[in-house]
Each structure stands twice: as structure tokens, then as C-alpha cells.
Write an enzyme that holds these catalytic residues in place. Structure first.
Site, PDB file in Angstrom:
ATOM      1  N   ARG A  37       0.749  -1.309   0.020  1.00  0.00           N
ATOM      2  CA  ARG A  37      -0.048  -0.054  -0.147  1.00  0.00           C
ATOM      3  C   ARG A  37       0.997   1.190   0.166  1.00  0.00           C
ATOM      4  O   ARG A  37       0.492   2.310  -0.638  1.00  0.00           O
ATOM      5  CB  ARG A  37      -0.883  -0.009   1.004  1.00  0.00           C
ATOM      6  CG  ARG A  37      -1.880   1.297   1.248  1.00  0.00           C
ATOM      7  CD  ARG A  37      -2.902   1.259   2.479  1.00  0.00           C
ATOM      8  NE  ARG A  37      -3.681   0.055   2.618  1.00  0.00           N
ATOM      9  CZ  ARG A  37      -4.664  -0.069   1.883  1.00  0.00           C
ATOM     10  NH1 ARG A  37      -5.024   0.575   0.816  1.00  0.00           N
ATOM     11  NH2 ARG A  37      -5.290  -1.415   1.722  1.00  0.00           N
TER      12      ARG A  37
ATOM     13  N   MET B 265     -12.449   3.576  -5.076  1.00  0.00           N
ATOM     14  CA  MET B 265     -12.695   2.671  -4.107  1.00  0.00           C
ATOM     15  C   MET B 265     -11.568   1.837  -3.699  1.00  0.00           C
ATOM     16  O   MET B 265     -11.429   0.549  -3.658  1.00  0.00           O
ATOM     17  CB  MET B 265     -13.685   1.655  -4.700  1.00  0.00           C
ATOM     18  CG  MET B 265     -14.952   2.175  -5.209  1.00  0.00           C
ATOM     19  SD  MET B 265     -15.755   3.147  -4.092  1.00  0.00           S
ATOM     20  CE  MET B 265     -16.893   1.913  -3.180  1.00  0.00           C
ATOM     21  N   ARG B 266     -10.637   2.583  -3.242  1.00  0.00           N
ATOM     22  CA  ARG B 266      -9.409   2.033  -2.577  1.00  0.00           C
ATOM     23  C   ARG B 266      -9.254   2.845  -1.310  1.00  0.00           C
ATOM     24  O   ARG B 266      -9.201   4.090  -1.258  1.00  0.00           O
ATOM     25  CB  ARG B 266      -8.428   2.087  -3.622  1.00  0.00           C
ATOM     26  CG  ARG B 266      -7.142   1.497  -3.041  1.00  0.00           C
ATOM     27  CD  ARG B 266      -5.965   1.491  -4.110  1.00  0.00           C
ATOM     28  NE  ARG B 266      -4.502   1.345  -3.334  1.00  0.00           N
ATOM     29  CZ  ARG B 266      -4.232   0.056  -3.039  1.00  0.00           C
ATOM     30  NH1 ARG B 266      -4.808  -0.954  -3.423  1.00  0.00           N
ATOM     31  NH2 ARG B 266      -3.130   0.070  -2.383  1.00  0.00           N
TER      32      ARG B 266
ATOM     33  N   LEU C 195      -6.854   4.604   1.404  1.00  0.00           N
ATOM     34  CA  LEU C 195      -5.706   5.317   1.426  1.00  0.00           C
ATOM     35  C   LEU C 195      -5.045   5.480   2.751  1.00  0.00           C
ATOM     36  O   LEU C 195      -5.417   5.563   3.799  1.00  0.00           O
ATOM     37  CB  LEU C 195      -6.039   6.733   0.824  1.00  0.00           C
ATOM     38  CG  LEU C 195      -6.331   6.776  -0.488  1.00  0.00           C
ATOM     39  CD1 LEU C 195      -7.279   8.125  -0.969  1.00  0.00           C
ATOM     40  CD2 LEU C 195      -5.332   6.702  -1.560  1.00  0.00           C
TER      41      LEU C 195
ATOM     42  N   ASN D 298     -13.975  13.649  -0.546  1.00  0.00           N
ATOM     43  CA  ASN D 298     -14.563  12.485  -1.282  1.00  0.00           C
ATOM     44  C   ASN D 298     -16.307  12.608  -1.056  1.00  0.00           C
ATOM     45  O   ASN D 298     -16.943  13.442  -0.515  1.00  0.00           O
ATOM     46  CB  ASN D 298     -14.340  11.239  -0.096  1.00  0.00           C
ATOM     47  CG  ASN D 298     -15.039   9.943  -0.492  1.00  0.00           C
ATOM     48  OD1 ASN D 298     -14.881   9.626  -1.638  1.00  0.00           O
ATOM     49  ND2 ASN D 298     -15.542   9.443   0.342  1.00  0.00           N
TER      50      ASN D 298
ATOM     51  N   HIS E  17     -19.530  10.337  -0.791  1.00  0.00           N
ATOM     52  CA  HIS E  17     -20.070   8.935  -0.399  1.00  0.00           C
ATOM     53  C   HIS E  17     -21.788   9.100  -0.406  1.00  0.00           C
ATOM     54  O   HIS E  17     -22.397   9.956   0.194  1.00  0.00           O
ATOM     55  CB  HIS E  17     -19.579   8.384   1.151  1.00  0.00           C
ATOM     56  CG  HIS E  17     -19.958   7.345   1.593  1.00  0.00           C
ATOM     57  ND1 HIS E  17     -19.518   6.129   0.958  1.00  0.00           N
ATOM     58  CD2 HIS E  17     -21.035   6.851   2.519  1.00  0.00           C
ATOM     59  CE1 HIS E  17     -20.112   5.088   1.753  1.00  0.00           C
ATOM     60  NE2 HIS E  17     -21.088   5.453   2.529  1.00  0.00           N
TER      61      HIS E  17
ATOM     62  N   ASP F 287     -14.585   7.079   5.039  1.00  0.00           N
ATOM     63  CA  ASP F 287     -15.906   7.658   5.143  1.00  0.00           C
ATOM     64  C   ASP F 287     -16.193   8.411   6.266  1.00  0.00           C
ATOM     65  O   ASP F 287     -17.397   8.580   6.769  1.00  0.00           O
ATOM     66  CB  ASP F 287     -16.939   6.592   4.581  1.00  0.00           C
ATOM     67  CG  ASP F 287     -16.742   6.010   3.136  1.00  0.00           C
ATOM     68  OD1 ASP F 287     -16.296   6.415   2.530  1.00  0.00           O
ATOM     69  OD2 ASP F 287     -17.152   4.847   3.227  1.00  0.00           O
TER      70      ASP F 287
ATOM     71  N   GLU G  98     -25.923  13.499  -5.695  1.00  0.00           N
ATOM     72  CA  GLU G  98     -24.314  13.442  -5.683  1.00  0.00           C
ATOM     73  C   GLU G  98     -23.874  14.119  -6.828  1.00  0.00           C
ATOM     74  O   GLU G  98     -23.084  15.116  -6.658  1.00  0.00           O
ATOM     75  CB  GLU G  98     -23.859  12.036  -6.085  1.00  0.00           C
ATOM     76  CG  GLU G  98     -24.268  11.103  -4.909  1.00  0.00           C
ATOM     77  CD  GLU G  98     -23.688   9.888  -5.198  1.00  0.00           C
ATOM     78  OE1 GLU G  98     -22.343   9.596  -5.507  1.00  0.00           O
ATOM     79  OE2 GLU G  98     -24.203   8.589  -5.167  1.00  0.00           O
TER      80      GLU G  98
HETATM   81  C1  GAR Z   1     -20.820   6.918  -6.143  1.00  0.00           C
HETATM   82  O1  GAR Z   1     -22.285   6.685  -5.618  1.00  0.00           O
HETATM   83  C2  GAR Z   1     -20.137   7.592  -5.077  1.00  0.00           C
HETATM   84  O2  GAR Z   1     -20.529   8.081  -4.237  1.00  0.00           O
HETATM   85  C3  GAR Z   1     -19.581   5.863  -4.425  1.00  0.00           C
HETATM   86  O3  GAR Z   1     -19.360   5.301  -5.645  1.00  0.00           O
HETATM   87  C4  GAR Z   1     -20.031   5.692  -6.512  1.00  0.00           C
HETATM   88  C5  GAR Z   1     -19.198   5.784  -7.862  1.00  0.00           C
HETATM   89  O4  GAR Z   1     -20.287   6.234  -8.798  1.00  0.00           O
HETATM   90  N1  GAR Z   1     -18.399   6.330  -3.572  1.00  0.00           N
HETATM   91  C6  GAR Z   1     -18.439   5.379  -2.655  1.00  0.00           C
HETATM   92  O5  GAR Z   1     -19.010   4.489  -2.159  1.00  0.00           O
HETATM   93  C7  GAR Z   1     -17.045   5.852  -1.608  1.00  0.00           C
HETATM   94  N2  GAR Z   1     -17.108   5.337  -0.289  1.00  0.00           N
HETATM   95  P1  GAR Z   1     -19.514   6.990 -10.237  1.00  0.00           P
HETATM   96  O6  GAR Z   1     -18.022   6.255 -10.685  1.00  0.00           O
HETATM   97  O7  GAR Z   1     -20.684   7.067 -11.288  1.00  0.00           O
HETATM   98  O8  GAR Z   1     -19.182   8.392  -9.662  1.00  0.00           O
END
Ligand code: GAR
Length: 206
Positions: free
Chosen positions: A61, A86-87, A89, A103, A105, A141, A170
Site C-alpha cells: 500500500r 474505491m481504494r 488510502l 470524497n 459517499h 468515509d 450526488e
Molecule cells: C458513487 O455513488 C460514489 O458516491 C460512491 O461510488 C459511486 C461511484 O459512482 N463512492 C463510495 O461509495 C465511496 N465510499 P461514479 O463512478 O458513477 O461516480
């Protein structure tokens, strides 16, 4: 002009919302940890620079995070925006970008961090769900909240219908948060963010 780097892992719809928002900042590059992320093609077709850093090519990592930081720092961005990245850090990476790493979420944090937030929300029977943009701290998160948007949970919702309703929000709040950041309207103290606006506090949207 100020600039940002966007980190993605997948579809990239939030990245796209940022691209289409007419922000007072330049998107310097899009970096993905997944070579197959569909968002990469979206970014390329719109003329943005893209970089792929595959964690499988690094021993651990720390080595990956170091390479990621080098790739980001080559652009000297004001802000790093995680958009479906989705990784996890590491602490060193997070503290290096303290106050300039954000970020999005898909839940009303601190409720339902981690994976499958919509599934968790339906399981708990909440009536209100939503999404959050926050500064990133060491804990996944978590971190000072910049803006949230709430949606109603309908009795017949599935994970998919609920996710779609939240995603529309979002796409509203992420550009707003980035705009505030770029206009120096966010004042970050220990665990809270003050949004300066002469007229009203619009850090909650419905
Ligand atoms: C989104 O809903 C974002 O909020 C979530 O992944 C999705 C990505 O969609 N992120 C997480 O869950 C982070 N913990 P996108 O690639 O279409 O933006």
C-alpha cells in the site's frame, strides 16, 4: 486558475458531473486505480489527461500510495477529489493532502460508511437517506462534512432505485462543494466545516 485532480475506480458519473459543472478550476488529470474503469474512456474522449496506476504493480500500500502522490503532485493541484475511488488510502497519503482531499459517499454520514450503503439503509428501514461530500481523514468515509443532500426512501425502493435517486443528488452537491472550495468559501476547523455565504447556509439540500 486553480486546478484539481480527480481519482476514480469505475463508471465516473461524478467525475462527469464535475466536468460539466463549469467550475472555476481546471481539471488537470483523471487517475484510476482500475485499468478497466469506464470513466477513463469518458475522460479521454473529452480530452482530459488520464493515468492508470494498478495497485497490483506495487509491492504494498505504501509503495502504491507513494506513486499515486507523485502522479498527483506532478500537476500541483489545489484539490484532489475522490469520485468513486474505491481504494483505502494510507495515513501518510491522507495527511499529505490534509485540507485538500475530498470524497463523496452515498449516505448521510456518519450513517452507513463503507460498502453497500443503500443496502444498509434499506435494511435499517431509514426513511431518509442521501449523500455526503466531506474532507478525507484517516478513517474511511469519515471527516469534516462539507455538504449533504437528503432523499426520501420509498416503500417500494430497491437498492437500484434508491441508488439512482441518491446519485442524482450526488451530481448536484459534488460540483457545489468543489466550487465552494475553489472560491475559498470553506473554513475547515478540527471536525467541522464552515461555509461562508452572506445570504444563507445551503450546505443541506433536499
Ligand atoms: C458513487 O455513488 C460514489 O458516491 C460512491 O461510488 C459511486 C461511484 O459512482 N463512492 C463510495 O461509495 C465511496 N465510499 P461514479 O463512478 O458513477 O461516480
Amino acid at each position: 486558475m486553480k486546478s484539481l485532480v480527480i481519482l476514480i475506480s469505475g463508471r465516473g458519473s461524478n467525475m462527469q458531473a464535475l466536468m460539466e459543472a463549469n467550475l472555476p478550476a481546471r481539471i488537470a488529470a483523471v487517475i484510476s486505480n482500475k485499468p478497466e474503469a469506464p470513466g477513463l474512456e469518458t475522460a479521454r474522449s473529452r480530452g482530459y489527461e488520464t493515468i492508470v496506476l494498478d495497485p497490483r504493480s506495487y509491492p504494498d500500500r505504501e509503495a502504491f500510495d507513494q506513486k499515486l502522490a507523485e502522479a498527483i503532485d506532478a500537476y500541483a493541484p489545489d484539490l484532489v477529489a475522490l469520485a468513486g475511488f474505491m481504494r483505502l488510502l494510507g495515513d501518510n497519503f491522507v495527511s499529505r493532502y490534509k485540507g485538500r482531499l475530498i470524497n463523496i459517499h452515498p449516505s448521510l454520514l456518519p450513517a452507513f460508511p463503507g460498502l453497500h450503503p443503500h443496502r444498509q439503509a434499506l435494511k435499517e428501514g431509514v426513511k431518509v437517506h442521501g449523500c455526503t461530500v466531506h474532507f478525507v481523514t484517516a478513517e474511511t468515509d469519515r471527516g469534516p462534512i462539507i455538504i449533504q443532500a437528503a432523499v426520501q426512501v420509498m416503500p417500494d425502493d430497491t437498492e437500484e432505485t434508491l441508488a439512482a435517486r441518491v446519485l442524482r443528488q450526488e451530481h448536484r452537491i459534488y460540483p457545489e462543494a468543489v466550487r465552494w472550495f475553489m472560491k475559498d468559501r470553506l473554513k475547515l476547523s478540527d471536525n467541522s466545516v464552515e461555509v461562508s455565504d452572506a445570504d444563507f447556509d445551503n450546505s443541506v439540500l433536499y
